[in-house]
Scaffold this active site. Structure first.
Site, PDB file in Angstrom:
ATOM      1  N   CYS A 141      -2.698  10.418  -7.428  1.00 23.83           N
ATOM      2  CA  CYS A 141      -1.996   9.951  -8.630  1.00 23.83           C
ATOM      3  C   CYS A 141      -2.634  10.435  -9.919  1.00 23.83           C
ATOM      4  CB  CYS A 141      -1.926   8.429  -8.621  1.00 23.83           C
ATOM      5  SG  CYS A 141      -3.559   7.656  -8.668  1.00 23.83           S
ATOM      6  N   ASN A 142      -3.963  10.722  -9.894  1.00 18.95           N
ATOM      7  CA  ASN A 142      -4.619  11.081 -11.151  1.00 18.95           C
ATOM      8  C   ASN A 142      -5.052  12.533 -11.207  1.00 18.95           C
ATOM      9  OD1 ASN A 142      -6.608  10.758  -9.290  1.00 18.95           O
ATOM     10  ND2 ASN A 142      -7.754   9.194 -10.379  1.00 18.95           N
TER      11      ASN A 142
ATOM     12  N   GLU B 237       0.163  -0.416  -9.929  1.00 21.03           N
ATOM     13  CA  GLU B 237      -0.496   0.881 -10.156  1.00 21.03           C
ATOM     14  C   GLU B 237       0.446   1.953  -9.672  1.00 21.03           C
ATOM     15  OE1 GLU B 237      -4.244   0.183  -8.190  1.00 21.03           O
ATOM     16  OE2 GLU B 237      -3.961  -1.734  -9.186  1.00 21.03           O
TER      17      GLU B 237
ATOM     18  N   ARG C 155      -8.912  -2.212  -2.198  1.00 19.42           N
ATOM     19  CA  ARG C 155      -8.663  -2.551  -3.605  1.00 19.42           C
ATOM     20  C   ARG C 155      -7.865  -3.842  -3.742  1.00 19.42           C
ATOM     21  NH1 ARG C 155      -6.762   2.667  -7.129  1.00 19.42           N
ATOM     22  NH2 ARG C 155      -8.709   2.900  -8.279  1.00 19.42           N
TER      23      ARG C 155
ATOM     24  N   HIS D 197      -8.992   0.918 -13.463  1.00 18.74           N
ATOM     25  CA  HIS D 197      -7.944   1.916 -13.237  1.00 18.74           C
ATOM     26  C   HIS D 197      -6.609   1.269 -13.577  1.00 18.74           C
ATOM     27  CE1 HIS D 197      -6.148   5.427 -11.459  1.00 18.74           C
ATOM     28  NE2 HIS D 197      -5.553   4.744 -10.504  1.00 18.74           N
TER      29      HIS D 197
ATOM     30  N   GLU E 247       6.717  13.500 -11.933  1.00 16.89           N
ATOM     31  CA  GLU E 247       5.582  13.658 -11.014  1.00 16.89           C
ATOM     32  C   GLU E 247       5.998  14.546  -9.832  1.00 16.89           C
ATOM     33  OE1 GLU E 247       4.482  10.155  -8.636  1.00 16.89           O
ATOM     34  OE2 GLU E 247       2.418  10.449  -9.276  1.00 16.89           O
TER      35      GLU E 247
ATOM     36  N   SER F 174       5.172   4.062  -6.199  1.00 18.23           N
ATOM     37  CA  SER F 174       6.004   4.778  -7.176  1.00 18.23           C
ATOM     38  C   SER F 174       6.530   3.833  -8.257  1.00 18.23           C
ATOM     39  CB  SER F 174       7.180   5.417  -6.449  1.00 18.23           C
ATOM     40  OG  SER F 174       7.939   4.400  -5.829  1.00 18.23           O
TER      41      SER F 174
ATOM     42  N   LYS G 179       0.766  -5.205   3.206  1.00 22.06           N
ATOM     43  CA  LYS G 179       1.881  -4.438   3.783  1.00 22.06           C
ATOM     44  C   LYS G 179       1.515  -2.955   3.714  1.00 22.06           C
ATOM     45  CE  LYS G 179       5.607  -2.346   2.601  1.00 22.06           C
ATOM     46  NZ  LYS G 179       5.509  -1.219   3.552  1.00 22.06           N
ATOM     47  N   PRO G 180       1.153  -2.372   4.884  1.00 20.93           N
ATOM     48  CA  PRO G 180       0.798  -0.949   4.867  1.00 20.93           C
ATOM     49  C   PRO G 180       2.037  -0.084   4.651  1.00 20.93           C
ATOM     50  CG  PRO G 180       0.133  -2.035   6.933  1.00 20.93           C
ATOM     51  CD  PRO G 180       1.066  -2.957   6.230  1.00 20.93           C
TER      52      PRO G 180
ATOM     53  N   LEU H 204       0.808  -1.230   0.000  1.00 19.61           N
ATOM     54  CA  LEU H 204       0.000   0.000   0.000  1.00 19.61           C
ATOM     55  C   LEU H 204       0.836   1.272   0.000  1.00 19.61           C
ATOM     56  CD1 LEU H 204      -2.637  -0.923   2.762  1.00 19.61           C
ATOM     57  CD2 LEU H 204      -2.543  -1.661   0.373  1.00 19.61           C
TER      58      LEU H 204
ATOM     59  N   GLU I   8     -11.900   7.904 -10.107  1.00 17.32           N
ATOM     60  CA  GLU I   8     -12.350   6.828 -10.961  1.00 17.32           C
ATOM     61  C   GLU I   8     -13.515   6.092 -10.284  1.00 17.32           C
ATOM     62  OE1 GLU I   8      -9.414   7.347  -9.642  1.00 17.32           O
ATOM     63  OE2 GLU I   8      -8.698   5.611  -8.550  1.00 17.32           O
TER      64      GLU I   8
HETATM   65  P1  NAD Z   1       6.316   4.270  -2.562  1.00 19.48           P
HETATM   66  O1  NAD Z   1       6.655   3.615  -3.844  1.00 19.48           O
HETATM   67  O2  NAD Z   1       7.371   5.012  -1.858  1.00 19.48           O
HETATM   68  O3  NAD Z   1       5.746   3.197  -1.536  1.00 19.48           O
HETATM   69  C1  NAD Z   1       4.621   2.393  -1.858  1.00 19.48           C
HETATM   70  C2  NAD Z   1       4.731   1.084  -1.113  1.00 19.48           C
HETATM   71  O4  NAD Z   1       5.785   0.330  -1.704  1.00 19.48           O
HETATM   72  C3  NAD Z   1       5.089   1.251   0.368  1.00 19.48           C
HETATM   73  O5  NAD Z   1       4.345   0.335   1.140  1.00 19.48           O
HETATM   74  C4  NAD Z   1       6.561   0.919   0.384  1.00 19.48           C
HETATM   75  O6  NAD Z   1       7.015   0.451   1.623  1.00 19.48           O
HETATM   76  C5  NAD Z   1       6.632  -0.164  -0.687  1.00 19.48           C
HETATM   77  N1  NAD Z   1       7.964  -0.389  -1.239  1.00 19.48           N
HETATM   78  C6  NAD Z   1       8.942   0.520  -1.439  1.00 19.48           C
HETATM   79  N2  NAD Z   1      10.050  -0.096  -1.914  1.00 19.48           N
HETATM   80  C7  NAD Z   1       9.760  -1.412  -2.028  1.00 19.48           C
HETATM   81  C8  NAD Z   1      10.504  -2.567  -2.432  1.00 19.48           C
HETATM   82  N3  NAD Z   1      11.779  -2.484  -2.790  1.00 19.48           N
HETATM   83  N4  NAD Z   1       9.880  -3.760  -2.422  1.00 19.48           N
HETATM   84  C9  NAD Z   1       8.591  -3.876  -2.033  1.00 19.48           C
HETATM   85  N5  NAD Z   1       7.846  -2.815  -1.603  1.00 19.48           N
HETATM   86  C10 NAD Z   1       8.428  -1.601  -1.614  1.00 19.48           C
HETATM   87  O7  NAD Z   1       5.042   5.218  -2.880  1.00 19.48           O
HETATM   88  P2  NAD Z   1       4.292   6.205  -1.885  1.00 19.48           P
HETATM   89  O8  NAD Z   1       5.191   7.389  -1.668  1.00 19.48           O
HETATM   90  O9  NAD Z   1       3.733   5.482  -0.727  1.00 19.48           O
HETATM   91  O10 NAD Z   1       3.040   6.641  -2.774  1.00 19.48           O
HETATM   92  C11 NAD Z   1       3.095   7.651  -3.721  1.00 19.48           C
HETATM   93  C12 NAD Z   1       3.219   7.070  -5.119  1.00 19.48           C
HETATM   94  O11 NAD Z   1       2.146   6.167  -5.357  1.00 19.48           O
HETATM   95  C13 NAD Z   1       3.092   8.136  -6.194  1.00 19.48           C
HETATM   96  O12 NAD Z   1       4.016   7.888  -7.223  1.00 19.48           O
HETATM   97  C14 NAD Z   1       1.670   7.949  -6.705  1.00 19.48           C
HETATM   98  O13 NAD Z   1       1.457   8.407  -8.020  1.00 19.48           O
HETATM   99  C15 NAD Z   1       1.519   6.474  -6.587  1.00 19.48           C
HETATM  100  N6  NAD Z   1       0.099   6.115  -6.536  1.00 19.48           N
HETATM  101  C16 NAD Z   1      -0.440   5.511  -7.625  1.00 19.48           C
HETATM  102  C17 NAD Z   1      -1.788   5.185  -7.629  1.00 19.48           C
HETATM  103  C18 NAD Z   1      -2.413   4.504  -8.799  1.00 19.48           C
HETATM  104  O14 NAD Z   1      -3.540   4.053  -8.658  1.00 19.48           O
HETATM  105  N7  NAD Z   1      -1.757   4.391  -9.929  1.00 19.48           N
HETATM  106  C19 NAD Z   1      -2.585   5.481  -6.501  1.00 19.48           C
HETATM  107  C20 NAD Z   1      -1.984   6.086  -5.405  1.00 19.48           C
HETATM  108  C21 NAD Z   1      -0.632   6.400  -5.432  1.00 19.48           C
END
Ligand code: NAD
Length: 479
Positions: free
Chosen positions: A282-283, A248, A158, A448, A382, A227, A173-174, A147, A442
């Site tokens: 994100c959108n 996503e 979701r 999505h 972004e 990301s 995993k939050p 998440l 959405e």
């Molecule tokens: P992030 O990528 O930093 O973290 C997301 C999750 O991934 C976290 O739980 C994190 O601990 C985990 N993670 C990080 N590195 C990892 C690894 N090596 N292996 C496994 N898990 C790992 O993103 P964030 O800062 O929490 O969220 C913001 C990003 O999410 C933005 O880029 C945004 O656009 C995107 N986002 C996309 C959508 C969509 O539906 N497309 C929706 C919401 C957010």
């Protein structure tokens, strides 16, 4: 201050690691909870529990699994204010938006529960006499849901709802930044007696816990919202076991405003989209292209509407539009990107710095930039903040070309009253979603799914649920 444990195999248990993460209220910078910074061992214990539980879970009738989802929706509705307050406190989401997230999450569980009676296979004609080919839809096994912090509660649903109704078990995993609402939800649903191991969560960092959950050979599918960088890491970790991934990821949504648009509607929708949750969506519109004949008039409208944006504490009762950004990391990133854009020649029309109105918190002003071009970082990457760079265009095809000149492909939007123009643009824009005369949000029955670097697979609706199913064909002969 609250302290949380892991939830593995039907029990709240201490982590095998003694490390912890502090969760802050972004508006006050106070520590509001302590969560475990889990270990590889925690991750593997959760996957083992989910793996063993799945053998029985998948044998339940789908409608029996769905009943748990309906009960989860009821628990959310019964606790809607408490959950919204938890969400507002951990990530500075204004209460009105936090409440929307909680309510939509309850609906999401009910929506997915309703699929229980609609999951269908096929009967395919055989080339042999007295033979039928039955195509069945089967669960994949253990689903891991990773998440983000921006819509942590909704994104949990979701992952959890479609995986459970289709007969998978799940490990969540939050995000370490905003885990509390998810963890409170698990406490609230303990009374539902979901069979042990069917739902689990493991708190911890991405590189340790996220990586271990992905690498485990018993994991069937990993669904990440986050990301592009985390998506790439998850693909790498999933590769040795050919584990399915559903990603996503980030976006850089273009908004195109034509001269024949309803300008009042367009200006309000774009400003709303830019300030909702401080642009950490994100959108929401990340770059704006305005037809040159109305450019100056439209900039004045944007300035007026951005100037009226109310920035307050997330709990303020005067209906604020936005609050603090989620963390010091996030506000630092936005500040650096805007400062770099200025160095590259961008002109600040409004905002352009942190808000001086507050002693504490990570507030950034709604910001408008002009004099930008497609070589600049602010147009290409972004920002994820309340920052909108604006460019002019002369023809619609030029605007579409600029919009498509991007490595992301999540969402896009166009504002025009001309049907031919909006349909032409919708077909030409290389994005998983195009909004006509509106912005973001959405539908739970839509799909999505990001194109290009914005993702792989997708969520919501029938197609999102099918991410959690695999097919099997049974060749059945009779005499
Ligand atoms: P992030 O990528 O930093 O973290 C997301 C999750 O991934 C976290 O739980 C994190 O601990 C985990 N993670 C990080 N590195 C990892 C690894 N090596 N292996 C496994 N898990 C790992 O993103 P964030 O800062 O929490 O969220 C913001 C990003 O999410 C933005 O880029 C945004 O656009 C995107 N986002 C996309 C959508 C969509 O539906 N497309 C929706 C919401 C957010």
């Amino acid at each position: 201050m609250k302290e949380f444990n892991q939830f593995i195999n039907g029990q709240f248990v201490k982590s095998t690691s003694t490390k912890v993460t502090k969760v802050l209220n972004p508006c006050t910078e106070e520590v509001i909870s302590i969560i475990p910074e889990g270990s590889v061992e925690d991750a593997n214990l959760a996957i083992d529990a989910a793996y063993h539980a799945q053998k029985q879970w998948r044998r339940l009738a789908a409608i029996e699994r769905a009943r748990y989802l309906n009960q989860m929706a009821d628990v959310i509705r019964d606790n809607r204010v408490f959950l919204a307050e938890t969400l507002a406190a951990e990530q500075a989401k204004v209460m009105s938006l936090a409440q929307v997230e909680i309510d939509v999450t309850a609906e999401y569980f009910d929506y997915n529960a309703a699929w229980a009676r609609r999951i269908e296979g096929e009967i395919i004609q055989s080339d042999n006499r007295k033979e039928h080919l039955f195509l069945h839809k089967a669960p994949i096994g253990v689903a891991v849901g990773v998440l983000p912090w921006n819509f942590p509660f909704f994104v949990m649903a979701r992952k959890l709802a479609p995986s459970l109704v289709t007969g998978n078990t799940c490990v969540i995993k939050p995000s370490c930044v905003a885990p509390n609402t998810v963890l409170e939800f698990f406490k609230l649903i303990e009374k539902l007696n979901v069979p042990a191991g069917v739902i689990n969560y493991v708190c911890g960092t991405g590189p340790v816990v996220g990586n271990a959950l992905t690498k485990n050979p018993r994991t069937g599918i990993v669904s990440l919202t986050g990301s592009v960088f985390a998506g790439q890491k998850i693909m790498e970790a999933a590769a040795p076991n050919i584990t399915k991934v559903s990603l996503e990821l980030g976006g850089k949504a273009p908004a195109i405003v034509c001269a024949d648009a309803d300008l009042e509607l367009a200006a309000q929708a774009i400003v709303n989209s830019k300030v909702i949750f401080s642009g950490q969506v994100c959108n929401c519109a990340e770059r704006l292209y305005v037809e040159e004949s109305i450019h100056d008039q439209f900039m004045d409208m944007l300035k007026e509407k951005m100037g009226a944006v109310k920035v307050e504490d997330a709990f303020a009762t005067n209906n604020p539009d936005m609050s603090s950004m989620v963390s010091s990391d996030q506000v630092n990133k936005v500040e650096e990107m805007v400062n770099f854009a200025k160095k590259e020649g961008a002109e600040i029309v409004m905002g352009g710095s942190r808000s001086s109105q507050f002693d504490k918190g990570y507030f950034y002003q709604p910001t408008l930039l002009t004099n930008v071009n497609h070589n600049m970082q602010i147009i290409k990457e972004e920002v994820f903040g309340p920052v909108l760079p604006v460019m002019k265009f002369s023809t619609l095809d030029e605007a579409i070309e600029l919009a498509n000149d991007c490595e992301y492909g999540l969402t896009s939007s166009i504002f025009s009253e001309n049907y031919n123009k909006v349909m032409h643009a919708s077909m030409e824009l290389e994005f998983g979603e195009t909004y006509i005369n509106r912005q973001h949000f959405e539908a739970i029955q839509g799909f999505h799914a990001g194109w290009k670097k914005s993702g792989l697979g997708g969520a919501d609706g029938k197609h999102g649920m099918e991410e959690y199913l695999q097919t099997k064909v049974v060749y059945s002969q009779y005499r």
